[in-house]
Design a protein around this motif. Structure first.
Motif, PDB file in Angstrom:
ATOM      1  N   ALA A  67       7.675   9.029  15.453  1.00 54.73           N
ATOM      2  CA  ALA A  67       7.089   9.719  16.598  1.00 54.73           C
ATOM      3  C   ALA A  67       5.573   9.814  16.447  1.00 54.73           C
ATOM      4  CB  ALA A  67       7.687  11.117  16.742  1.00 54.73           C
ATOM      5  N   LEU A  68       4.888   9.899  17.576  1.00 56.76           N
ATOM      6  CA  LEU A  68       3.427   9.880  17.584  1.00 56.76           C
ATOM      7  C   LEU A  68       2.826  10.987  16.720  1.00 56.76           C
ATOM      8  CD1 LEU A  68       1.233   8.158  19.011  1.00 56.76           C
ATOM      9  CD2 LEU A  68       1.106   9.967  20.738  1.00 56.76           C
ATOM     10  N   SER A  69       3.345  12.202  16.853  1.00 53.19           N
ATOM     11  CA  SER A  69       2.793  13.324  16.085  1.00 53.19           C
ATOM     12  C   SER A  69       3.004  13.139  14.585  1.00 53.19           C
ATOM     13  CB  SER A  69       3.415  14.645  16.542  1.00 53.19           C
ATOM     14  OG  SER A  69       4.821  14.622  16.371  1.00 53.19           O
ATOM     15  N   GLU A  70       4.170  12.618  14.208  1.00 54.34           N
ATOM     16  CA  GLU A  70       4.452  12.382  12.793  1.00 54.34           C
ATOM     17  C   GLU A  70       3.600  11.237  12.259  1.00 54.34           C
ATOM     18  OE1 GLU A  70       6.448  12.653   8.986  1.00 54.34           O
ATOM     19  OE2 GLU A  70       5.793  14.004  10.595  1.00 54.34           O
ATOM     20  N   ALA A  71       3.387  10.216  13.082  1.00 52.58           N
ATOM     21  CA  ALA A  71       2.527   9.098  12.671  1.00 52.58           C
ATOM     22  C   ALA A  71       1.112   9.590  12.398  1.00 52.58           C
ATOM     23  CB  ALA A  71       2.520   8.016  13.743  1.00 52.58           C
ATOM     24  N   ALA A  72       0.620  10.517  13.236  1.00 53.07           N
ATOM     25  CA  ALA A  72      -0.726  11.067  13.034  1.00 53.07           C
ATOM     26  C   ALA A  72      -0.780  11.874  11.744  1.00 53.07           C
ATOM     27  CB  ALA A  72      -1.117  11.929  14.232  1.00 53.07           C
ATOM     28  N   ARG A  73       0.265  12.638  11.475  1.00 52.18           N
ATOM     29  CA  ARG A  73       0.304  13.445  10.248  1.00 52.18           C
ATOM     30  C   ARG A  73       0.299  12.549   9.012  1.00 52.18           C
ATOM     31  NH1 ARG A  73       3.271  15.094   6.258  1.00 52.18           N
ATOM     32  NH2 ARG A  73       5.061  13.809   6.867  1.00 52.18           N
ATOM     33  N   LEU A  74       1.130  11.500   9.046  1.00 55.48           N
ATOM     34  CA  LEU A  74       1.208  10.578   7.911  1.00 55.48           C
ATOM     35  C   LEU A  74      -0.125   9.856   7.704  1.00 55.48           C
ATOM     36  CD1 LEU A  74       4.742   9.049   8.538  1.00 55.48           C
ATOM     37  CD2 LEU A  74       4.095  10.577   6.669  1.00 55.48           C
ATOM     38  N   ALA A  75      -0.766   9.480   8.815  1.00 61.12           N
ATOM     39  CA  ALA A  75      -2.050   8.793   8.725  1.00 61.12           C
ATOM     40  C   ALA A  75      -3.101   9.701   8.089  1.00 61.12           C
ATOM     41  CB  ALA A  75      -2.500   8.348  10.113  1.00 61.12           C
TER      42      ALA A  75
ATOM     43  N   SER B 132     -10.095   4.648  16.045  1.00 60.63           N
ATOM     44  CA  SER B 132     -10.474   5.456  14.887  1.00 60.63           C
ATOM     45  C   SER B 132      -9.700   5.023  13.656  1.00 60.63           C
ATOM     46  CB  SER B 132     -10.189   6.934  15.168  1.00 60.63           C
ATOM     47  OG  SER B 132      -8.783   7.166  15.229  1.00 60.63           O
ATOM     48  N   ALA B 133     -10.168   5.471  12.504  1.00 62.97           N
ATOM     49  CA  ALA B 133      -9.434   5.207  11.269  1.00 62.97           C
ATOM     50  C   ALA B 133      -8.012   5.727  11.375  1.00 62.97           C
ATOM     51  CB  ALA B 133     -10.162   5.858  10.100  1.00 62.97           C
ATOM     52  N   ARG B 134      -7.844   6.928  11.921  1.00 64.97           N
ATOM     53  CA  ARG B 134      -6.508   7.510  12.084  1.00 64.97           C
ATOM     54  C   ARG B 134      -5.619   6.620  12.948  1.00 64.97           C
ATOM     55  NH1 ARG B 134      -7.844  11.833  14.351  1.00 64.97           N
ATOM     56  NH2 ARG B 134      -7.757  13.253  12.533  1.00 64.97           N
ATOM     57  N   GLU B 135      -6.147   6.176  14.082  1.00 66.80           N
ATOM     58  CA  GLU B 135      -5.345   5.363  14.998  1.00 66.80           C
ATOM     59  C   GLU B 135      -4.954   4.030  14.361  1.00 66.80           C
ATOM     60  OE1 GLU B 135      -6.931   6.755  19.374  1.00 66.80           O
ATOM     61  OE2 GLU B 135      -8.252   5.522  18.120  1.00 66.80           O
TER      62      GLU B 135
ATOM     63  N   LEU C 115     -10.587   9.291   2.514  1.00 68.96           N
ATOM     64  CA  LEU C 115     -11.162   9.055   3.832  1.00 68.96           C
ATOM     65  C   LEU C 115     -10.818  10.165   4.822  1.00 68.96           C
ATOM     66  CD1 LEU C 115     -10.455   5.227   4.242  1.00 68.96           C
ATOM     67  CD2 LEU C 115     -12.675   6.296   3.865  1.00 68.96           C
ATOM     68  N   GLY C 116     -10.428  11.322   4.324  1.00 72.27           N
ATOM     69  CA  GLY C 116     -10.029  12.411   5.202  1.00 72.27           C
ATOM     70  C   GLY C 116     -11.093  12.786   6.210  1.00 72.27           C
ATOM     71  N   GLU C 117     -12.350  12.766   5.787  1.00 70.24           N
ATOM     72  CA  GLU C 117     -13.436  13.160   6.684  1.00 70.24           C
ATOM     73  C   GLU C 117     -13.835  12.042   7.647  1.00 70.24           C
ATOM     74  OE1 GLU C 117     -16.661  14.558   4.339  1.00 70.24           O
ATOM     75  OE2 GLU C 117     -15.602  16.356   3.643  1.00 70.24           O
ATOM     76  N   ARG C 118     -13.250  10.858   7.472  1.00 68.27           N
ATOM     77  CA  ARG C 118     -13.578   9.712   8.334  1.00 68.27           C
ATOM     78  C   ARG C 118     -12.458   9.388   9.310  1.00 68.27           C
ATOM     79  NH1 ARG C 118     -18.501   8.194   8.708  1.00 68.27           N
ATOM     80  NH2 ARG C 118     -18.476   6.008   8.067  1.00 68.27           N
ATOM     81  N   ALA C 119     -11.450  10.248   9.393  1.00 69.42           N
ATOM     82  CA  ALA C 119     -10.273   9.962  10.213  1.00 69.42           C
ATOM     83  C   ALA C 119     -10.605   9.708  11.670  1.00 69.42           C
ATOM     84  CB  ALA C 119      -9.261  11.102  10.094  1.00 69.42           C
ATOM     85  N   ASP C 120     -11.588  10.423  12.224  1.00 74.22           N
ATOM     86  CA  ASP C 120     -11.939  10.296  13.637  1.00 74.22           C
ATOM     87  C   ASP C 120     -13.028   9.265  13.890  1.00 74.22           C
ATOM     88  OD1 ASP C 120     -10.171  12.298  14.693  1.00 74.22           O
ATOM     89  OD2 ASP C 120     -11.470  13.809  13.794  1.00 74.22           O
ATOM     90  N   THR C 121     -13.489   8.588  12.847  1.00 71.12           N
ATOM     91  CA  THR C 121     -14.574   7.611  12.975  1.00 71.12           C
ATOM     92  C   THR C 121     -14.038   6.266  13.434  1.00 71.12           C
ATOM     93  OG1 THR C 121     -15.785   8.713  11.191  1.00 71.12           O
ATOM     94  CG2 THR C 121     -16.464   6.476  11.763  1.00 71.12           C
ATOM     95  N   ALA C 122     -14.692   5.647  14.400  1.00 69.26           N
ATOM     96  CA  ALA C 122     -14.288   4.321  14.864  1.00 69.26           C
ATOM     97  C   ALA C 122     -14.406   3.316  13.723  1.00 69.26           C
ATOM     98  CB  ALA C 122     -15.156   3.887  16.037  1.00 69.26           C
ATOM     99  N   ALA C 123     -13.451   2.408  13.665  1.00 72.64           N
ATOM    100  CA  ALA C 123     -13.429   1.440  12.570  1.00 72.64           C
ATOM    101  C   ALA C 123     -14.715   0.617  12.505  1.00 72.64           C
ATOM    102  CB  ALA C 123     -12.218   0.522  12.714  1.00 72.64           C
TER     103      ALA C 123
END
Length: 205
Positions: free
Chosen positions: A102-110, A87-90, A119-127
């Motif tokens: 840390a993983l949780s902080e990395a997700a928050r920063l992303a 995903s875009a987030r990953e 791109l907030g609404e595209r965070a879960d979309t596969a690249a």
């Protein structure tokens, strides 16, 4: 970190890509690196990051005038190097995870950086399902969350429309207080928004 290039030359076979080039890229500034295609912009970025060796001359980085170190640099390549199934987030999280966050902080920063770049609404979309412009912004978000002291971007607005190019210029301007940023670009919007300009016109082979 200031980057000082002194009499740098790079040759690929018989072709001289850079010849006796000198410039200063000041700390805490956005520098637009300009010049026509083939003038050596990408080669210079690679040399300043430590990936390409000079045939002659010197590049010094930071107050101690050290040699280039790839660990100091976050790259935003021309095109995309995103992992398509992620995903875009990953993809963005990898920039933060690379510095031990840390993983949780990395997700928050992303999520925060994706939101800033629209791109907030595209965070879960596969690249693989993102447009070229969206992928370009994902690459920038990943570089930004890495918090490296230097960011090099190679034609970062190539796939962006005018609105998103202006957004990118604003983000870069805001980041310049904590990061040295060099943008290789032909885009008049990014050149106009930069605080410093270095031209390679007529310097390559």
């Amino acid at each position: 970190m200031q980057i000082t290039v002194a009499h740098a030359s790079v040759r690929f076979g018989r072709r001289i890509v850079l010849h006796d080039f000198s410039a200063v890229f000041p700390t805490h500034r956005v520098t637009a690196l300009t010049g026509p295609s083939g003038s050596g912009k990408s080669t210079l970025l690679s040399a300043m990051s430590g990936f390409t060796r000079l045939d002659s001359g010197r590049i010094a980085v930071g107050p101690g005038l050290d040699e280039p170190d790839p660990s100091l640099v976050a790259w935003v390549p021309q095109g995309s190097n995103a992992l398509g199934a992620r995903s875009a987030r990953e993809n963005v999280m990898m920039g933060a995870l690379s510095r031990g966050v840390a993983l949780s902080e990395a997700a928050r920063l992303a999520d925060e950086q994706l939101r800033i770049l629209g791109l907030g609404e595209r965070a879960d979309t596969a690249a693989m399902l993102l447009s070229g412009g969206e992928l370009q912004r994902v690459g920038f978000a990943r570089a930004l969350v890495s918090r490296r002291p230097i960011i090099f971007a190679d034609e970062p607005s190539a796939s962006l429309d005018e609105q998103n190019t202006k957004l990118l210029a604003t983000v870069l301007h805001d980041l310049a207080s904590v990061t040295t940023i060099v943008v290789a670009t032909h885009d008049p919007l990014l050149v106009g928004a930069a605080q410093h300009q270095v031209s390679l016109r007529g310097r390559g082979g």
